[in-house]
Design an enzyme around this catalytic site. Structure first.
Site, PDB file in Angstrom:
ATOM      1  N   CYS A 140       7.890   9.809  40.464  1.00 38.23           N
ATOM      2  CA  CYS A 140       8.717  10.669  39.451  1.00 38.23           C
ATOM      3  C   CYS A 140      10.174  10.418  39.552  1.00 38.23           C
ATOM      4  CB  CYS A 140       8.240  11.947  39.539  1.00 38.23           C
ATOM      5  SG  CYS A 140       6.502  12.496  39.686  1.00 38.23           S
ATOM      6  N   HIS A 270      13.473  16.101  36.318  1.00 36.39           N
ATOM      7  CA  HIS A 270      12.304  15.707  36.270  1.00 36.39           C
ATOM      8  C   HIS A 270      11.165  17.110  36.037  1.00 36.39           C
ATOM      9  CE1 HIS A 270       8.128  14.528  36.674  1.00 36.39           C
ATOM     10  NE2 HIS A 270       8.214  14.844  38.173  1.00 36.39           N
ATOM     11  N   ASN A 300       3.778  17.391  33.360  1.00 39.62           N
ATOM     12  CA  ASN A 300       4.626  16.381  34.271  1.00 39.62           C
ATOM     13  C   ASN A 300       4.020  14.998  33.917  1.00 39.62           C
ATOM     14  OD1 ASN A 300       5.494  14.733  36.207  1.00 39.62           O
ATOM     15  ND2 ASN A 300       5.074  16.156  38.088  1.00 39.62           N
TER      16      ASN A 300
HETATM   17  N1  COA Z   1      -5.859  28.082  38.502  1.00 46.38           N
HETATM   18  C1  COA Z   1      -6.062  29.581  39.123  1.00 46.38           C
HETATM   19  N2  COA Z   1      -5.928  29.442  40.465  1.00 46.38           N
HETATM   20  C2  COA Z   1      -5.410  28.536  41.074  1.00 46.38           C
HETATM   21  C3  COA Z   1      -5.008  27.152  40.484  1.00 46.38           C
HETATM   22  C4  COA Z   1      -5.406  27.074  39.225  1.00 46.38           C
HETATM   23  N3  COA Z   1      -5.016  25.883  38.435  1.00 46.38           N
HETATM   24  N4  COA Z   1      -4.714  26.372  41.542  1.00 46.38           N
HETATM   25  C5  COA Z   1      -4.907  27.208  42.646  1.00 46.38           C
HETATM   26  N5  COA Z   1      -5.095  28.295  42.563  1.00 46.38           N
HETATM   27  C6  COA Z   1      -5.520  29.401  43.411  1.00 46.38           C
HETATM   28  C7  COA Z   1      -5.512  28.913  44.877  1.00 46.38           C
HETATM   29  O1  COA Z   1      -6.728  28.376  44.931  1.00 46.38           O
HETATM   30  C8  COA Z   1      -4.928  29.854  45.671  1.00 46.38           C
HETATM   31  O2  COA Z   1      -6.229  30.902  45.614  1.00 46.38           O
HETATM   32  P1  COA Z   1      -6.329  31.660  46.980  1.00 46.38           P
HETATM   33  O3  COA Z   1      -5.246  32.572  47.436  1.00 46.38           O
HETATM   34  O4  COA Z   1      -7.578  32.460  46.746  1.00 46.38           O
HETATM   35  O5  COA Z   1      -6.687  30.444  48.017  1.00 46.38           O
HETATM   36  C9  COA Z   1      -3.932  30.456  44.771  1.00 46.38           C
HETATM   37  O6  COA Z   1      -4.381  30.208  43.427  1.00 46.38           O
HETATM   38  C10 COA Z   1      -2.621  30.206  45.112  1.00 46.38           C
HETATM   39  O7  COA Z   1      -2.634  28.714  45.343  1.00 46.38           O
HETATM   40  P2  COA Z   1      -1.044  27.951  45.725  1.00 46.38           P
HETATM   41  O8  COA Z   1      -1.563  26.523  45.980  1.00 46.38           O
HETATM   42  O9  COA Z   1      -0.443  28.958  46.787  1.00 46.38           O
HETATM   43  O10 COA Z   1      -0.438  28.398  44.470  1.00 46.38           O
HETATM   44  P3  COA Z   1       1.253  28.037  44.115  1.00 46.38           P
HETATM   45  O11 COA Z   1       1.741  29.312  43.699  1.00 46.38           O
HETATM   46  O12 COA Z   1       1.867  27.285  45.166  1.00 46.38           O
HETATM   47  O13 COA Z   1       1.074  27.083  42.726  1.00 46.38           O
HETATM   48  C11 COA Z   1       1.420  24.885  42.174  1.00 46.38           C
HETATM   49  C12 COA Z   1       0.591  25.882  42.789  1.00 46.38           C
HETATM   50  C13 COA Z   1       0.893  23.500  42.159  1.00 46.38           C
HETATM   51  C14 COA Z   1       1.749  25.239  40.621  1.00 46.38           C
HETATM   52  C15 COA Z   1       2.789  25.115  42.984  1.00 46.38           C
HETATM   53  O14 COA Z   1       2.733  24.938  44.226  1.00 46.38           O
HETATM   54  C16 COA Z   1       3.726  23.949  42.351  1.00 46.38           C
HETATM   55  O15 COA Z   1       3.853  23.763  41.344  1.00 46.38           O
HETATM   56  N6  COA Z   1       4.106  22.877  43.147  1.00 46.38           N
HETATM   57  C17 COA Z   1       4.957  21.782  42.945  1.00 46.38           C
HETATM   58  C18 COA Z   1       3.988  20.692  42.460  1.00 46.38           C
HETATM   59  C19 COA Z   1       4.523  19.731  41.786  1.00 46.38           C
HETATM   60  O16 COA Z   1       5.517  19.946  41.064  1.00 46.38           O
HETATM   61  N7  COA Z   1       4.498  18.410  42.006  1.00 46.38           N
HETATM   62  C20 COA Z   1       4.685  17.399  41.496  1.00 46.38           C
HETATM   63  C21 COA Z   1       6.350  16.865  41.823  1.00 46.38           C
HETATM   64  S1  COA Z   1       6.783  15.292  41.246  1.00 46.38           S
END
Ligand code: COA
Length: 344
Positions: A140, A270, A300
């Site tokens: 990215c 990004h 993304n």
């Molecule tokens: N829909 C519903 N629930 C979801 C889900 C979805 N698509 N994805 C995960 N969950 C659930 C998880 O299973 C977890 O449930 P649990 O508490 O029962 O285990 C809960 O939501 C929280 O998960 P978590 O991974 O802690 O969520 P988060 O707040 O960290 O959000 C992202 C997840 C991916 C949105 C976030 O971490 C993020 O944006 N990270 C950066 C990723 C990124 O930008 N990557 C590319 C970089 S180039």
């Protein structure tokens, strides 16, 4: 035979060659960004449609990421090469040059159509016979790394007209049964034309890598399965990395450009997550309306996200000649960086 060194007596005639501390601030030739273009696939996948594929919902995706829908390649005609070519044609037209004028094509992609590279296919499709073409892989951060790379070729006087494309089709590499990752990504391409000019408009940059974080975001080759695995990601760690490192690299690039954050007309991050944009804007004390965001409609798109956003804001007349832009890419590698430039 006793060969005499031939270069030293030439050096006084070319004093710039001897300058040992030549930095990004004293380029031999200036660089201008003169055109931009974007291309995205026709097919739209909304959050509601995704909710029929995995256990998720529109509310969760919107509140955690800011994404409403994404565009995905859907037929055999759409590929990295096809999207890259379309975006490139638009950028070339905006710059007012032709494909034959191009000296170099850099295609930043991590989702190549061919492991040997896709840039030469784009060269052929464009009819850019004179141009040398190669792929650049920096996930990215690909567009930002590519922008710095392309600029060096112009600064040194090696090339005058360079096409830089960021294009990715991550949908090919997503596990569509993994709700933690499949909600995030979309496909697309964006391109810019860079040209030699009297005045240098690429004003400062900073690039970083940290291989210690390599395992946080991968499309890894499995020797057991003898194929590449789908995307795996530690979302929380990637989020923390972005919010910690991006403001710092932007501050350093601005420092090198000798500009303050208050002078920035547009911040193009990004487009990974609206919460990351909001946190970075907050840390930089930038008015939020100066931060460009279009991830709601594209998700993304990896190396394509910055040039797609740029092209949209240029085409809608919001980015004007002379505007000061700072862009920052970040992602797998880990890799991250920022570039400061004036448009046009
Ligand atoms: N829909 C519903 N629930 C979801 C889900 C979805 N698509 N994805 C995960 N969950 C659930 C998880 O299973 C977890 O449930 P649990 O508490 O029962 O285990 C809960 O939501 C929280 O998960 P978590 O991974 O802690 O969520 P988060 O707040 O960290 O959000 C992202 C997840 C991916 C949105 C976030 O971490 C993020 O944006 N990270 C950066 C990723 C990124 O930008 N990557 C590319 C970089 S180039």
């Amino acid at each position: 035979m006793n060969k005499k060194p031939r270069l030293p007596w030439l050096l006084p005639m070319f004093p710039t060659i001897r300058r040992p501390n030549m930095t990004q601030f004293s380029p031999l030739v200036g660089v201008r960004m003169t055109g931009s273009g974007a291309a995205t696939p026709e097919r739209i996948l909304t959050n509601d449609q995704l909710a029929q594929m995995v256990e998720t919902n529109d509310d969760w995706i919107r509140s955690r990421t800011g994404i409403r829908e994404r565009r995905l390649v859907s037929n055999s005609r759409e590929s990295v090469a096809s999207l890259a070519t379309l975006a490139a044609q638009r950028a070339i037209a905006q710059a007012g040059i032709t494909a034959e004028d191009l000296d170099l094509i850099i295609l930043a992609t991590s989702t190549t159509d061919d492991l040997f590279g896709t840039a030469t296919q784009v060269q052929a499709r464009l009819g850019a016979q004179r141009a040398v073409a190669f792929d650049l892989v920096a996930a990215c951060s690909g567009f930002v790394f590519g922008l710095v790379t392309a600029s060096q070729y112009i600064h040194t006087g090696a090339f005058r007209n360079v096409l830089l494309i960021g294009a990715d089709v991550l949908s090919r590499w997503v596990d569509w049964g993994d709700r933690r990752t499949c909600i995030l990504f979309g496909d697309g391409a964006g391109a810019v034309v860079l040209q030699a000019g009297d005045r240098n408009q690429i004003l400062g940059w900073e690039l970083r890598s940290d291989g210690q974080g390599h395992g946080l975001l991968n499309i890894a080759y499995s020797t057991e399965q003898q194929r590449f695995e789908p995307i795996t990601m530690n979302g929380q760690e990637v989020y923390r990395f972005a919010v910690r490192c991006v403001p710092d690299v932007i501050a350093k690039a601005l420092h090198r450009a000798e500009h303050a954050i208050g002078e920035v007309d547009w911040l193009i991050l990004h487009q990974a997550n609206q919460r990351i944009i909001d946190a970075v804007v907050d840390r930089l004390h930038l008015p939020p309306e100066r931060a460009i965001s279009n991830m709601a409609t594209y998700g993304n798109t990896s190396a394509a996200s910055i040039p797609i956003a740029l092209a949209e804001w240029v085409d809608s007349g919001k980015i004007l000649p002379g505007h000061l832009i700072v862009a920052s890419g970040f992602g797998a590698g880990l890799s991250w960086g920022a570039v400061v430039w004036r448009w046009g």
